[in-house]
Enzyme design. Structure first.
Site, PDB file in Angstrom:
ATOM      1  N   ASP A 248       0.824  -1.204   0.000  1.00  0.00           N
ATOM      2  CA  ASP A 248       0.000   0.000   0.000  1.00  0.00           C
ATOM      3  C   ASP A 248       0.866   1.266   0.000  1.00  0.00           C
ATOM      4  O   ASP A 248       1.845   1.349   0.758  1.00  0.00           O
ATOM      5  CB  ASP A 248      -0.863  -0.033   1.272  1.00  0.00           C
ATOM      6  CG  ASP A 248      -1.948   1.011   1.283  1.00  0.00           C
ATOM      7  OD1 ASP A 248      -2.843   0.951   0.430  1.00  0.00           O
ATOM      8  OD2 ASP A 248      -1.903   1.905   2.157  1.00  0.00           O
ATOM      9  N   GLU A 300      14.387 -15.816  -0.165  1.00  0.00           N
ATOM     10  CA  GLU A 300      14.786 -16.921   0.714  1.00  0.00           C
ATOM     11  C   GLU A 300      13.692 -17.988   0.812  1.00  0.00           C
ATOM     12  O   GLU A 300      13.913 -19.066   1.342  1.00  0.00           O
ATOM     13  CB  GLU A 300      15.115 -16.390   2.118  1.00  0.00           C
ATOM     14  CG  GLU A 300      16.429 -15.620   2.145  1.00  0.00           C
ATOM     15  CD  GLU A 300      16.591 -14.796   3.417  1.00  0.00           C
ATOM     16  OE1 GLU A 300      15.876 -15.070   4.408  1.00  0.00           O
ATOM     17  OE2 GLU A 300      17.411 -13.858   3.396  1.00  0.00           O
TER      18      GLU A 300
HETATM   19  C1  NOJ Z   1      -4.500   2.904  -0.799  1.00  0.00           C
HETATM   20  C2  NOJ Z   1      -5.630   1.974  -0.506  1.00  0.00           C
HETATM   21  O1  NOJ Z   1      -5.940   1.256  -1.665  1.00  0.00           O
HETATM   22  C3  NOJ Z   1      -6.770   2.826  -0.012  1.00  0.00           C
HETATM   23  O2  NOJ Z   1      -7.975   2.114   0.068  1.00  0.00           O
HETATM   24  C4  NOJ Z   1      -6.387   3.407   1.316  1.00  0.00           C
HETATM   25  O3  NOJ Z   1      -7.406   4.303   1.745  1.00  0.00           O
HETATM   26  C5  NOJ Z   1      -5.077   4.198   1.213  1.00  0.00           C
HETATM   27  N1  NOJ Z   1      -4.073   3.519   0.445  1.00  0.00           N
HETATM   28  C6  NOJ Z   1      -4.510   4.413   2.584  1.00  0.00           C
HETATM   29  O4  NOJ Z   1      -4.055   3.208   3.112  1.00  0.00           O
END
Ligand code: NOJ
Length: 596
Positions: A248, A300
């Site tokens: 993310d 790994e």
């Molecule tokens: C991207 C994620 O896909 C989204 O849903 C989220 O709100 C933001 N990052 C923050 O984590």
């Protein structure tokens, strides 16, 4: 296995179904071979050509009667996803969380939220997936956690200058009494990216950084302890059998020293004078060292496990920085998703993507929908652009669902003909649109609250799936209501209804995915075919298959060949030995030798 349905006349043809009378004539210079822009990658790792299906757990299937989806629900229905013909699933977060950002606010990285089940349920899901031949990728959220995470609570308690606060980005404020935030950065969800703390004696204290909601404090990736903790988390899940991680906000972990003011956009989308590569919170050089280390950790383990970057960088050339040979394996191609219904622009972004990813030896990925953006049925049926990270509400002009679905089927058939990896979002195989009439009272997305309703947010693309045409939640849950309500007219879109219908979107997805795998298109080539005579039409050839997209409102002649798949019923017409592709449609056809 796809649902056992015969192909519908004129829509979804297999080789054996194509009568001789449907062989068209060569049409002058049209579809003459043009530049070869991508070579075949046969023999590469699974992820280079994989189709990965995103499961959004809270909206997939509820087996426990809570109105929210859970891991047991996924396990129970996973055979239906395997039937589609995908290679892997990606699970959005299921970790313990106060759910202020639908689980992207993680309070504990090595457990399962009781809302979704237990670690035992997770293990059962992994076992079931292995039986079905599916790999499981999970979501890792390393930029920030939840304010409820034990480390952040300890940091609040420990106070300024403590080792505990070093794990996060705490700063004194500017101005008299430190009343102003430490810099001018804005949150992705609206409002300032800083929130002030209150000291133990009740007086105003330091500020902490949160690029997203105030409940999502950013980690300080200058701290070795943060690195060590995430390496532990990686190993925890790798040991449990995951095939990798979707990372993310992968571009945001490291911030420019000194945290200088920034006049550009909060999400890094370029505005004049503020290019993405100058943003002090995105794409800083130090971030890449993190992924090099993580790649070594994955190496790994057996089983060719992967990292996929959610790095919403601009332009697509910048995205390729995350998939250099010793970094991540894949990155989402958001420039492709954002391109819309525009043939020349699609050709340009494909050229640029393949050039950028080929230059670093990585596959491009292709994607049209996910949980952060209006579904492509809705976007392509809307007269105005829909902003990434937002949606449409009852006060907005409503999209034309029929137009959107027609275009979406064509856009997907075109996309799945491209070489590289592809991501699908749950429900797109049913042709689901967003819920664009959701009342404000149901809204949960922090975007809505932090912008005072100016952005309705992403709830509309996160509606629970319809499984059957009857019942109060269309087979999603045994409860009377689901966490978000489904639109009134979704019964006809239910999976069980579509399984028996050869012309359904579900049947089309099954046939597309089976043919893509059989023909090896994911590891194939891309050679443009000339379509100069027809505005709004683009075509390429991949392993002898011509993939043609017609975005215009007129029919176009097709080259000679055997139609394998068309995006809609009745999209192929035959006239005096020539086949024509209808408006706003796509086709795959096997070219006859004389036509190349
Ligand atoms: C991207 C994620 O896909 C989204 O849903 C989220 O709100 C933001 N990052 C923050 O984590």
């Amino acid at each position: 296995m796809c649902p056992p349905t015969p192909p519908a006349p004129g829509s979804v043809l297999s080789a054996a179904d194509t009568p001789a009378t449907r062989q068209p004539q060569q049409n002058g210079q049209a579809f003459a071979p043009g530049p070869l822009v991508h070579e075949s990658t046969t023999g590469g790792s699974w992820w280079r050509s994989a189709v990965i299906y995103q499961i959004y757990p809270r909206s997939f299937r509820d087996l426990r009667g809570t109105g929210t989806g859970n891991l047991a629900g996924i396990t129970a229905e996973l055979h239906q996803i395997a039937e589609l013909g995908v290679d892997a699933i990606w699970l959005s977060p299921f970790y313990p969380s106060p759910q202020r950002d639908a689980g992207y606010d993680v309070a504990d990285y090595t457990d399962v939220d009781p809302l979704f089940g237990t670690l035992r349920d997770f293990d059962a899901l992994i076992d079931r997936a292995a039986t079905l031949g599916l790999r499981v990728i999970i979501d890792l959220v390393p930029n920030h956690c939840s304010e409820q995470h034990a480390a952040f609570q300890a940091a609040l308690e420990a106070g300024p200058g403590s080792a505990e606060r070093e794990l996060f980005v705490f700063r004194d404020g500017r101005g008299t009494g430190g009343d102003e935030p430490p810099n001018n950065w804005q949150s992705h969800f609206g409002g300032p990216a800083w929130t002030r703390t209150t000291d133990a004696d009740g007086s105003p204290g330091q500020w902490y950084l949160h690029l997203f909601d105030s409940s999502q404090p950013d980690f300080n990736w200058d701290s070795p302890a943060v690195h060590a903790e995430f390496e532990r988390v990686l190993c925890f899940w790798l040991d449990r059998g995951v095939a990798g991680f979707r990372v993310d906000v992968a571009h945001a972990l490291v911030k420019e020293p000194g945290l200088p003011d920034w006049g550009g956009t909060a999400d890094g989308s370029p505005v004049p004078g503020f290019p993405f590569d100058a943003a002090p919170m995105f794409g800083r050089p130090g971030v890449h060292a993190i992924y090099r280390r993580w790649r070594d950790i994955l190496a790994e383990y057996d089983g060719d496990r992967i990292l996929c970057a959610e790095a919403n960088a601009h332009p697509v050339d910048a995205v390729a920085d995350w998939v250099r040979p010793d970094e991540m394996h894949q990155a989402f191609n958001f420039p492709y998703l954002n391109t819309g219904w525009d043939a020349p622009a699609l050709r340009a972004v494909i050229d640029r993507s393949l050039a950028a990813f080929d230059a670093v030896g990585a596959p491009s990925t292709w994607v049209l929908s996910n949980h952060d953006v209006s579904r492509h049925v809705t976007r392509l049926g809307s007269s105005a652009p829909v902003r990434f990270g937002d949606g449409l509400g009852p006060r907005d002009p409503q999209p034309d669902h029929a137009v959107g679905l027609r275009r979406a089927r064509a856009a997907t058939l075109f996309m799945l003909g491209l070489p590289g990896g592809a991501y699908l979002y749950q429900g797109e195989e049913l042709g689901l649109p967003d819920h664009t009439r959701l009342e404000d009272g149901y809204r949960q997305d922090p975007n809505f609250f932090r912008t005072g309703g100016e952005r309705v947010g992403r709830d509309g693309c996160r509606i629970p799936l319809p499984w059957t045409p009857g019942g109060r939640t269309l087979g999603f849950s045994p409860a009377q209501t689901s966490w978000l309500p489904q639109p009134d007219d979704w019964a006809q879109l239910a999976r069980s209804v579509q399984r028996g219908d050869a012309g359904s979107t579900l049947s089309l997805y099954c046939r597309m995915l089976a043919a893509r795998r059989r023909l090896g298109l994911g590891s194939g080539t891309l050679q443009w075919l000339s379509t100069g005579h027809a505005p709004g039409v683009i075509a390429f050839e991949n392993r002898g298959i011509a993939v043609v997209l017609n975005t215009s409102s007129a029919s176009v002649d097709l080259p000679a060949g055997e139609v394998l798949l068309a995006s809609g019923t009745g999209d192929i017409q035959h006239d005096a030995g020539i086949s024509r592709l209808g408006p706003e449609a796509a086709v795959w056809l096997r070219r006859t030798p004389s036509s190349t």
